[in-house]
Design a protein around this motif. Structure first.
Motif, PDB file in Angstrom:
ATOM      1  N   CYS A   1       5.915 -17.066 -13.944  1.00  0.00           N
ATOM      2  CA  CYS A   1       5.589 -15.833 -12.942  1.00  0.00           C
ATOM      3  C   CYS A   1       6.248 -14.703 -13.340  1.00  0.00           C
ATOM      4  O   CYS A   1       7.413 -14.613 -14.082  1.00  0.00           O
ATOM      5  N   THR A   2       5.743 -13.267 -12.749  1.00  0.00           N
ATOM      6  CA  THR A   2       6.709 -12.352 -12.502  1.00  0.00           C
ATOM      7  C   THR A   2       6.930 -11.855 -10.868  1.00  0.00           C
ATOM      8  O   THR A   2       5.885 -11.984 -10.327  1.00  0.00           O
ATOM      9  N   ILE A   3       7.978 -11.239 -10.882  1.00  0.00           N
ATOM     10  CA  ILE A   3       8.194 -10.698  -9.484  1.00  0.00           C
ATOM     11  C   ILE A   3       8.149  -9.241  -9.755  1.00  0.00           C
ATOM     12  O   ILE A   3       9.157  -8.651 -10.754  1.00  0.00           O
ATOM     13  N   THR A   4       7.713  -8.541  -8.782  1.00  0.00           N
ATOM     14  CA  THR A   4       7.804  -7.007  -8.667  1.00  0.00           C
ATOM     15  C   THR A   4       8.020  -6.568  -7.328  1.00  0.00           C
ATOM     16  O   THR A   4       7.333  -6.911  -6.281  1.00  0.00           O
ATOM     17  N   LEU A   5       9.034  -5.737  -7.125  1.00  0.00           N
ATOM     18  CA  LEU A   5       9.223  -5.057  -5.718  1.00  0.00           C
ATOM     19  C   LEU A   5       9.157  -3.494  -6.007  1.00  0.00           C
ATOM     20  O   LEU A   5       9.601  -3.026  -6.736  1.00  0.00           O
ATOM     21  N   LEU A   6       8.410  -3.197  -5.019  1.00  0.00           N
ATOM     22  CA  LEU A   6       8.280  -1.687  -4.787  1.00  0.00           C
ATOM     23  C   LEU A   6       8.746  -1.226  -3.487  1.00  0.00           C
ATOM     24  O   LEU A   6       8.715  -1.616  -2.350  1.00  0.00           O
ATOM     25  N   LYS A   7       9.757  -0.007  -3.549  1.00  0.00           N
ATOM     26  CA  LYS A   7      10.424   0.393  -2.447  1.00  0.00           C
ATOM     27  C   LYS A   7       9.498   1.328  -1.714  1.00  0.00           C
ATOM     28  O   LYS A   7       8.929   2.391  -2.377  1.00  0.00           O
ATOM     29  N   LEU A   8       9.280   1.026  -0.496  1.00  0.00           N
ATOM     30  CA  LEU A   8       7.888   1.730   0.333  1.00  0.00           C
ATOM     31  C   LEU A   8       8.517   3.007   0.883  1.00  0.00           C
ATOM     32  O   LEU A   8       9.750   3.047   1.309  1.00  0.00           O
ATOM     33  N   THR A   9       7.553   3.867   0.991  1.00  0.00           N
ATOM     34  CA  THR A   9       7.597   4.905   1.956  1.00  0.00           C
ATOM     35  C   THR A   9       6.610   4.743   2.886  1.00  0.00           C
ATOM     36  O   THR A   9       5.615   4.316   2.394  1.00  0.00           O
ATOM     37  N   PRO A  10       6.538   5.461   4.027  1.00  0.00           N
ATOM     38  CA  PRO A  10       5.435   5.467   4.863  1.00  0.00           C
ATOM     39  C   PRO A  10       4.066   5.875   4.150  1.00  0.00           C
ATOM     40  O   PRO A  10       3.015   5.390   4.413  1.00  0.00           O
ATOM     41  N   GLU A  11       4.273   7.076   3.409  1.00  0.00           N
ATOM     42  CA  GLU A  11       3.081   7.222   2.539  1.00  0.00           C
ATOM     43  C   GLU A  11       2.438   6.192   1.633  1.00  0.00           C
ATOM     44  O   GLU A  11       1.466   6.056   1.472  1.00  0.00           O
ATOM     45  N   LEU A  12       3.482   5.895   0.910  1.00  0.00           N
ATOM     46  CA  LEU A  12       2.890   4.670  -0.004  1.00  0.00           C
ATOM     47  C   LEU A  12       2.428   3.626   0.629  1.00  0.00           C
ATOM     48  O   LEU A  12       1.443   3.033   0.172  1.00  0.00           O
ATOM     49  N   THR A  13       2.855   3.206   1.730  1.00  0.00           N
ATOM     50  CA  THR A  13       2.313   2.167   2.512  1.00  0.00           C
ATOM     51  C   THR A  13       0.963   2.571   2.968  1.00  0.00           C
ATOM     52  O   THR A  13      -0.101   1.712   2.661  1.00  0.00           O
ATOM     53  N   ARG A  14       0.644   3.692   3.533  1.00  0.00           N
ATOM     54  CA  ARG A  14      -0.632   4.079   3.815  1.00  0.00           C
ATOM     55  C   ARG A  14      -1.607   4.057   2.899  1.00  0.00           C
ATOM     56  O   ARG A  14      -2.664   3.674   2.776  1.00  0.00           O
ATOM     57  N   LEU A  15      -0.973   4.647   1.570  1.00  0.00           N
ATOM     58  CA  LEU A  15      -2.047   4.476   0.400  1.00  0.00           C
ATOM     59  C   LEU A  15      -2.245   3.172   0.142  1.00  0.00           C
ATOM     60  O   LEU A  15      -3.401   2.897  -0.500  1.00  0.00           O
ATOM     61  N   TRP A  16      -1.392   2.216   0.182  1.00  0.00           N
ATOM     62  CA  TRP A  16      -1.657   0.693  -0.279  1.00  0.00           C
ATOM     63  C   TRP A  16      -2.830   0.276   0.388  1.00  0.00           C
ATOM     64  O   TRP A  16      -3.571  -0.543   0.145  1.00  0.00           O
ATOM     65  N   ASP A  17      -2.600   0.588   1.665  1.00  0.00           N
ATOM     66  CA  ASP A  17      -3.444   0.073   2.926  1.00  0.00           C
ATOM     67  C   ASP A  17      -4.866   0.677   2.625  1.00  0.00           C
ATOM     68  O   ASP A  17      -5.822   0.114   3.520  1.00  0.00           O
ATOM     69  N   ALA A  18      -5.084   1.831   1.991  1.00  0.00           N
ATOM     70  CA  ALA A  18      -6.552   2.487   1.981  1.00  0.00           C
ATOM     71  C   ALA A  18      -7.352   1.542   1.402  1.00  0.00           C
ATOM     72  O   ALA A  18      -7.291   0.607   0.672  1.00  0.00           O
ATOM     73  N   PRO A  19      -8.781   1.707   1.671  1.00  0.00           N
ATOM     74  CA  PRO A  19      -9.968   0.777   1.116  1.00  0.00           C
ATOM     75  C   PRO A  19      -9.835   0.825  -0.114  1.00  0.00           C
ATOM     76  O   PRO A  19      -9.505   1.765  -0.917  1.00  0.00           O
TER      77      PRO A  19
END
Lengths: 346, 213
Positions: free
Chosen positions: A320-338
């Motif tokens: 497997c691979t593991i990836t971590l992304l340091k989030l900001t509120p905007e990145l979180t919002r864009l991740w949640d977008a449909p």
């Protein structure tokens, strides 16, 4: 004789050369798989074969920046599975583990460009960069506007210039795709893609090699009690071979260098992606995610978004691979977008 | 002693190269499986098939530059990976150097190899000793230049170039890869012959087998 006898690669026995795969002719694997994809998603995808391009059915979307990603085949669902609303406009599938050719990008441009330019998402591999660079020149000669983002998130490589692209590719495509869907201009979409690439890091391990159908034998073989740490997604060996340990201990070996390289500290919020390499059961991936979640929580670094499954693979490699992304509120919002693609939808 | 090279010889050169690639496909793949991603033989064979078909179609081509440019575009759109663009720019740049007409001098051929190598290095950023195709091509280019300037025949000059390419190819065994997929292995890449240097040696060896007189 083009290689001296003592350095000639070992001949493989007929036993290991007989691959057990659901294929017809090895040379038809990429094309036939694309034909099946087209039949499985008739309302979502258009597919052309000469040269190979997969694009969203509703493209071109007028006034929207087009996201085009090229990659060798064998990493499914990357990238064909990420074509659709909220993510990629087109994917250019290359041969097995082989970056696509420039004419594929140009054909994709003609299929999906909606007047707002295009962002080419490129994984940091010599071939990928070379072909994408030529494609950009060719598209610009035809009057298209093109920007590029380079993904290089693999901390197993010490030299940042030499870092391979891994799971961050999926995150860049999702988040930049959401930004493009909001009709933001090319500069903005490219900047967000770059931000995701800059704030994400990955590390992988392999329990087995993988077998490319064109070759028929595994890229490497491992003793029963060893694994490869620091692998990429092309069946290559890792940086080191180590003795097998518990899932928790092996997860920690991947996690620690990522945390250090990203400089994560208490209070940072992260998105975690645990992706199987193709032949590892979900059951094991959840065991990896369990430890990753606990270990980060203990450090005061909460995982507030996650994805666990097979999202960027290496044919039938186990691991497997593991990836971590340091989030900001905007990145979180864009991740949640449909998003509405074959492999990601919410 | 003529030292000219004709368009017809160039066609034989690249048909010969296509044959060599097909013969050695499995070896190229196995070399790549050891330190890369095991696709070099398959990809080069695909390019060789397309190149052969293109050469057989190009019956009304009378200029070396047009011929080499067509080869370049065929390789770029069929090989993929790093090898496609790199062999592509080699022939693209060589075609500009060749210019129109159906015959060139040996001196011009040596110059074509020189600028072709330079374009590969510009695109790929590889230097001598990085365990890449450059390690076979650079010694060949240098040997070809020296032999040409010394007044040797095309046959003799390409023979020494081929020997230099072979020595360069074998020298990659002891190198640690600095470029391309093999570089991900770090020191573990030592002890394996580079597949790109091997296909590059075959290109020079094919030239030696076909362009002499």
């Amino acid at each position: 004789m083009i290689a001296p006898a003592n350095h000639r690669p070992a001949d493989y026995s007929p036993k290991t050369a007989l691959q057990k795969k659901l294929i017809n002719r090895p040379r038809d694997v990429v094309t036939e798989s694309l034909e099946g994809l087209a039949l499985a998603y008739p309302n979502l995808l258009n597919i052309a074969y000469a040269p190979p391009v997969v694009w969203r059915k509703d493209a071109p979307v007028k006034g929207k920046v087009a996201l085009i990603s090229g990659s060798g085949s064998g990493h499914e669902p990357l990238n064909t599975g990420y074509v659709g609303r909220g993510m990629l406009d087109a994917a250019c599938p290359g041969g097995l583990f082989t970056s696509p050719t420039p004419d594929q990008y140009v054909a994709a441009m003609h299929a999906v460009e909606g007047g707002a330019g295009a962002l080419f998402i490129t994984k940091n591999y010599t071939g990928g960069l070379l072909n994408m660079g030529m494609a950009k020149e060719m598209a610009e000669d035809e009057g298209f506007r093109v920007q590029t983002v380079l993904v290089n998130d693999d901390v197993a490589q010490n030299d940042p210039e030499n870092r391979r692209a891994m799971g961050a590719t999926v995150l860049v495509e999702k988040i930049a795709g959401a930004a493009a869907e909001e009709s933001r201009p090319l500069d903005h979409v490219a900047a967000i893609a770059q931000q995701v690439a800059d704030q994400a890091r990955s590390m992988g391990l392999a329990l087995t090699g993988c077998t490319s159908p064109r070759i028929g034998y595994p890229t490497f073989e491992l003793p029963a009690d060893e694994f490869e740490l620091g692998v990429g997604i092309h069946g290559e060996r890792g940086r080191q071979r180590r003795m097998l340990a518990s899932a928790d201990a092996m997860t920690e070996m991947m996690l620690e260098p990522i945390i250090q390289d990203l400089g994560l500290t208490e209070g940072d919020n992260v998105l975690a992606l645990v992706s199987g390499l193709g032949a590892t059961p979900l059951q094991e991936l959840f065991i990896v995610f369990r430890h990753l979640h606990h270990s980060l929580a203990q450090r005061g670094i909460p995982v507030i978004r996650q994805l666990v499954g097979n999202y960027i693979t290496s044919l039938d490699m186990a691991g497997c691979t593991i990836t971590l992304l340091k989030l900001t509120p905007e990145l979180t919002r864009l991740w949640d977008a449909p998003v509405h693609t074959a492999a990601l939808h919410w | 002693m003529t030292r000219d090279v004709t368009l017809e010889q160039m066609q034989h050169w690249l048909l010969h190269y296509a044959d060599q690639i097909e013969q050695e496909q499995a070896t190229l793949t196995r070399l790549d499986a050891a330190i890369g991603d095991a696709d070099h033989g398959v990809n080069m064979q695909h390019g060789a098939e397309k190149m052969r078909a293109k050469i057989n179609d190009l019956t009304d081509c009378h200029d070396i530059d047009v011929f080499l440019r067509t080869i370049a575009m065929t390789l770029i759109s069929s090989i993929g990976g790093a090898a496609g663009p790199l062999y592509g720019v080699f022939f693209l740049r060589a075609s500009k150097e060749a210019g129109p007409g159906d015959v060139i001098s040996l001196d011009r051929l040596a110059q074509m190899f020189q600028v072709g190598l330079e374009s590969i290095q510009q695109r790929g950023h590889a230097r001598l000793g990085d365990k890449t195709m450059v390690d076979a091509l650079a010694p060949a280019v240098e040997a070809l230049r020296l032999a040409t300037d010394a007044g040797q025949s095309t046959t003799e000059a390409l023979a020494v170039a081929s020997e230099a390419a072979e020595a360069g190819m074998l020298a990659t065994i002891d190198m640690e890869a600095k470029k391309g997929r093999a570089s991900y292995l770090g020191p573990r890449s030592i002890g394996h012959q580079d597949p790109g240097a091997t296909s590059a040696y075959l290109l020079v060896a094919s030239a030696a087998a076909t362009l002499g007189n």
